[in-house]
Design a protein around this motif. Structure first.
Motif, PDB file in Angstrom:
ATOM      1  N   THR A  95       3.360  -4.583   2.707  1.00 47.47           N
ATOM      2  CA  THR A  95       2.738  -5.811   2.200  1.00 47.47           C
ATOM      3  C   THR A  95       1.504  -5.525   1.347  1.00 47.47           C
ATOM      4  O   THR A  95       0.893  -6.448   0.831  1.00 47.47           O
ATOM      5  CB  THR A  95       2.352  -6.746   3.361  1.00 47.47           C
ATOM      6  N   HIS A  96       1.169  -4.252   1.196  1.00 48.32           N
ATOM      7  CA  HIS A  96       0.037  -3.927   0.325  1.00 48.32           C
ATOM      8  C   HIS A  96       0.509  -3.873  -1.120  1.00 48.32           C
ATOM      9  O   HIS A  96       0.369  -4.844  -1.842  1.00 48.32           O
ATOM     10  CB  HIS A  96      -0.623  -2.603   0.767  1.00 48.32           C
ATOM     11  N   LEU A  97       1.132  -2.778  -1.517  1.00 46.24           N
ATOM     12  CA  LEU A  97       1.594  -2.668  -2.904  1.00 46.24           C
ATOM     13  C   LEU A  97       3.085  -2.346  -2.977  1.00 46.24           C
ATOM     14  O   LEU A  97       3.547  -1.734  -3.941  1.00 46.24           O
ATOM     15  CB  LEU A  97       0.768  -1.621  -3.666  1.00 46.24           C
ATOM     16  N   TRP A 111       4.771   3.444   9.224  1.00 44.27           N
ATOM     17  CA  TRP A 111       3.697   3.987   8.385  1.00 44.27           C
ATOM     18  C   TRP A 111       4.066   3.849   6.922  1.00 44.27           C
ATOM     19  O   TRP A 111       5.219   4.043   6.530  1.00 44.27           O
ATOM     20  CB  TRP A 111       3.521   5.456   8.746  1.00 44.27           C
ATOM     21  N   CYS A 112       3.062   3.539   6.113  1.00 44.64           N
ATOM     22  CA  CYS A 112       3.234   3.525   4.669  1.00 44.64           C
ATOM     23  C   CYS A 112       2.453   4.703   4.099  1.00 44.64           C
ATOM     24  O   CYS A 112       1.222   4.772   4.251  1.00 44.64           O
ATOM     25  CB  CYS A 112       2.723   2.212   4.071  1.00 44.64           C
ATOM     26  N   ALA A 113       3.174   5.608   3.492  1.00 42.46           N
ATOM     27  CA  ALA A 113       2.561   6.837   2.995  1.00 42.46           C
ATOM     28  C   ALA A 113       1.703   6.611   1.753  1.00 42.46           C
ATOM     29  O   ALA A 113       0.852   7.438   1.436  1.00 42.46           O
ATOM     30  CB  ALA A 113       3.651   7.860   2.686  1.00 42.46           C
ATOM     31  N   CYS A 114       1.908   5.502   1.068  1.00 40.24           N
ATOM     32  CA  CYS A 114       1.186   5.314  -0.198  1.00 40.24           C
ATOM     33  C   CYS A 114      -0.330   5.263  -0.003  1.00 40.24           C
ATOM     34  O   CYS A 114      -1.073   5.932  -0.713  1.00 40.24           O
ATOM     35  CB  CYS A 114       1.669   4.053  -0.902  1.00 40.24           C
ATOM     36  N   HIS A 115      -0.778   4.444   0.954  1.00 35.61           N
ATOM     37  CA  HIS A 115      -2.224   4.322   1.165  1.00 35.61           C
ATOM     38  C   HIS A 115      -2.560   4.357   2.649  1.00 35.61           C
ATOM     39  O   HIS A 115      -3.528   3.755   3.094  1.00 35.61           O
ATOM     40  CB  HIS A 115      -2.741   3.020   0.526  1.00 35.61           C
ATOM     41  N   ASN A 116      -1.711   5.020   3.408  1.00 30.90           N
ATOM     42  CA  ASN A 116      -1.933   5.225   4.842  1.00 30.90           C
ATOM     43  C   ASN A 116      -2.026   3.903   5.617  1.00 30.90           C
ATOM     44  O   ASN A 116      -2.867   3.744   6.507  1.00 30.90           O
ATOM     45  CB  ASN A 116      -3.185   6.081   5.075  1.00 30.90           C
TER      46      ASN A 116
HETATM   47  S1  FES Z   1       1.463   0.248  -0.492  1.00 31.50           S
HETATM   48 FE1  FES Z   1       1.531   0.511   1.614  1.00 31.50          FE
HETATM   49  S2  FES Z   1      -0.483   0.908   2.162  1.00 31.50           S
HETATM   50 FE2  FES Z   1      -0.575   0.611   0.050  1.00 31.50          FE
END
Ligand code: FES
Length: 151
Positions: A95-97, A111-116
């Motif tokens: 839900t971030h990017l 876990w989302c590896a893009c921005h932890n």
């Molecule tokens: S896109 Fe997942 S934490 Fe930024």
């Protein structure tokens, strides 16, 4: 007097020719421009409010404390089997990017590896930048088949 009538006829004819040329150029311009604009701006398709997909894995194939990514419509989904054996499914779109999330067996979280970014096994955002929980998906288990639904 006769000359004036001829001038009027000439003007009338010239105007008619000018109008025909102008309008046919306008039609030509529109007939070229319209398909280009339609190509560049695709029509909005209404997404169906309900959708289901049968996953390619059998229930018995899934080990406890594991997660798998699947295709749900045009986006990824994630199926998690907790260490207690419960199945959960979410949209795997962060839900971030909008990176694709993954299950971490060692930490038993998503876990989302893009921005932890980190989500718990209820899909709730618990640390990092994600502003909202993951979108939950409904599950229906029929025999050994797993069906994921939205709606
Ligand atoms: S896109 Fe997942 S934490 Fe930024």
């Amino acid at each position: 007097m006769v000359v004036a009538q001829q001038d009027e006829q000439v003007d009338y004819g010239r105007r008619t020719v000018n109008w025909l040329l102008g309008s046919s150029l306008g039609v030509l311009f529109i007939s070229i421009l319209y398909p280009i604009v339609k190509y560049l701006i695709p029509p909005k398709l209404a997404e169906p409010t309900t959708f289901s997909v049968t996953l390619p894995w059998k229930l018995a194939e899934l080990k406890a404390n594991s997660g798998r990514i699947f295709r749900f419509r045009s986006r990824p989904g994630i199926l998690v089997k907790t260490s207690a054996g419960e199945l959960r499914a979410f949209s795997a779109v962060c839900t971030h990017l909008e990176c694709t999330v993954q299950y971490r067996e060692a930490r038993q979280d998503i876990w989302c590896a893009c921005h932890n970014g980190v989500y718990d096994l209820n899909g709730k955002n618990i640390s990092g930048p994600p502003p909202r929980p993951l979108e939950p998906l409904k599950l229906n288990v029929r025999g050994d088949q797993i069906i994921v639904m939205k709606g």
